[in-house]
Write an enzyme that holds these catalytic residues in place. Structure first.
Site, PDB file in Angstrom:
ATOM      1  NE  ARG A  26      -4.031  -1.926   0.169  1.00 34.07           N
ATOM      2  CZ  ARG A  26      -5.213  -1.380   0.426  1.00 34.07           C
ATOM      3  NH1 ARG A  26      -5.365  -0.094   0.467  1.00 34.07           N
ATOM      4  NH2 ARG A  26      -6.257  -2.158   0.624  1.00 34.07           N
ATOM      5  NE  ARG A  30      -4.991   4.337   1.924  1.00 37.00           N
ATOM      6  CZ  ARG A  30      -5.306   3.265   2.610  1.00 37.00           C
ATOM      7  NH1 ARG A  30      -6.481   3.169   3.138  1.00 37.00           N
ATOM      8  NH2 ARG A  30      -4.443   2.292   2.770  1.00 37.00           N
ATOM      9  NE  ARG A  39      -8.942   8.795  -3.765  1.00 33.11           N
ATOM     10  CZ  ARG A  39     -10.163   9.239  -3.507  1.00 33.11           C
ATOM     11  NH1 ARG A  39     -10.645  10.277  -4.153  1.00 33.11           N
ATOM     12  NH2 ARG A  39     -10.902   8.641  -2.588  1.00 33.11           N
ATOM     13  CG  ASP A  76      -8.771  -2.138  -4.819  1.00 31.06           C
ATOM     14  OD1 ASP A  76      -8.336  -1.368  -3.961  1.00 31.06           O
ATOM     15  OD2 ASP A  76      -9.451  -3.156  -4.535  1.00 31.06           O
ATOM     16  CE1 TYR A 153     -13.850  -6.330   0.600  1.00 32.35           C
ATOM     17  CE2 TYR A 153     -12.091  -7.775  -0.136  1.00 32.35           C
ATOM     18  CZ  TYR A 153     -12.549  -6.748   0.669  1.00 32.35           C
ATOM     19  OH  TYR A 153     -11.688  -6.139   1.551  1.00 32.35           O
TER      20      TYR A 153
END
Ligand SMILES: Cc1c2[nH]c(c1CCC(=O)O)Cc1[nH]c(c(CCC(=O)O)c1C)Cc1[nH]c(c(CCC(=O)O)c1C)Cc1[nH]c(c(C)c1CCC(=O)O)C2
Length: 345
Positions: A26, A30, A39, A76, A153
């Site tokens: 990751r 962020r 973003r 993703d 998911y």
């Protein structure tokens, strides 16, 4: 093209290196203000994922800004269920939601075995653009979710503490679960082979929800499909990261893959014994260690490096870096790996 920094690939293959390579799960995301700026200029997460030029830009940011030894393509794991026919939405500060989920056998029959060029061309384009822009500076990691994590998911429709709907299916409708897992596996194999053709140097499989299964279910509903994926990628190093699956480490040692990821709960010496000598281990600092001061980060990093030893190790965290981690603390970790691991040789 000849890579200028191939530490990561050499360590994955089990060759000796001058120091331990380091990257972070990751890392493209962020934690970096530079990521948040890109973003914010777009409508949302999905536009970023689906626009190859922007995806390439944020893939390269951690190489420039953090000094990592590998890039991971910005995308993703949920692009795979989407390509198969279940679109997802990324809800700010809540995570992914699938408006439509899989409930019946008919739902499974309606899913596609996706064609990577047709349905996931934007990821392949992002890989091609990234490779060109990286110009051989570091290797590029491609990835996908493990079939069981994707099934979780598709059934649940969102993240969950227990994934009890998905786990229920393994008891009540095992044949249906296998049918869905095989369809996901077929899509994933074609997708990962296409990523390699587009330029990915190594593939990582994320089994993020492995730890919610009992060992026998893990064998039957997850490991078996991960094995198919590894066997279908004989010409590229593969990393299997199954969070929480300490009970499967011995079996992971038998997979046709190069690297096994460890999370921060796993004991390093015991994991090495279980996996055996023929795999590289990746990990496994607690992501929370990066909230501490520089002296503590350096101390914890040194301890981790000593436990793994100089050979067959790729330094990483035990899971993805947390979004509110200070990038200066990430840099402290990366610099400490470089410094201490060179001294250990
Ligand atoms: C389970 C999982 C997902 N996605 C992924 C996993 C497996 C790894 C893991 O276990 O952490 C994999 C993933 N997701 C993302 C990457 C990019 C590459 C990287 O830097 O590693 C990778 C490798 C970008 C992302 N994927 C997501 C973001 C944050 C969204 C944003 O920027 O607005 C990023 C940068 C969103 C996402 N995507 C997913 C969730 C649950 C969420 C919401 C929670 C969260 O933010 O982590 C599903």
């Amino acid at each position: 093209m000849q890579l200028k920094n191939d530490l990561f690939l050499r360590a994955a293959r089990g060759e000796k290196t001058e120091r331990t390579p380091v990257w972070l799960m990751r890392q493209a995301g962020r934690i970096l203000p530079e990521y948040r700026a890109v973003r914010a200029s777009l409508s949302g997460f999905k536009e970023l994922v689906e626009t190859p030029e922007f995806a390439a830009e944020v893939t390269i940011q951690p190489v420039d800004l953090l000094g990592v030894d590998a890039a991971i393509i910005f995308s993703d794991i949920l692009v795979v269920p989407e390509a198969m026919g279940l679109t997802y939405e990324m809800v700010e500060s809540r995570g992914p939601i699938f408006p439509k989920t899989v409930k019946t056998e008919k739902d499974i029959d309606q899913l596609l075995v996706a064609d990577p060029e047709e349905h996931l061309g934007y990821v392949l384009d992002a890989i091609k653009i990234t490779k060109k822009a990286l110009n051989g500076r570091v290797p590029l990691i491609g990835f996908a979710g493990a079939p069981f994590t994707i099934l979780a998911y598709m059934i649940e429709g969102s993240g969950s503490k227990t994934f009890s709907q998905a786990r229920k299916m393994l008891y009540t409708e095992p044949a249906m679960a296998h049918k869905l897992l095989q369809k996901i596996t077929n899509t994933t194999i074609a997708y990962l082979q296409a990523q390699v053709t587009a330029g990915a140097n190594l593939i990582q499989i994320f089994d993020s929800w492995a730890g919610i299964l009992p060992p026998a279910h893990y064998q039957e509903f997850s490991y078996k499909y991960i094995k198919q994926i590894c066997d279908a990628l004989p010409d590229v190093p593969v990393t299997v990261f199954a969070k929480g699956a300490f009970f499967a480490l011995e079996d992971f040692g038998k997979l046709n893959c190069s690297v096994i990821g460890l999370d921060w709960n796993m004991n390093i010496a015991e994991s090495r014994k279980l996996v055996g000598p023929n795999k590289t281990l990746q990990g496994n600092l607690d992501p929370c260690a990066l909230y501490s001061d520089f002296a503590t980060i350096r101390k914890e990093t040194k301890k981790m490096l000593e436990a793994f030893g100089p050979d067959r190790h790729i330094a990483n965290l035990g899971h993805g870096v947390y979004p509110d981690t200070n990038p200066d603390h990430v840099r402290c970790y990366i610099d400490a790996v470089k410094e201490f691991s060179a001294q250990m040789r």
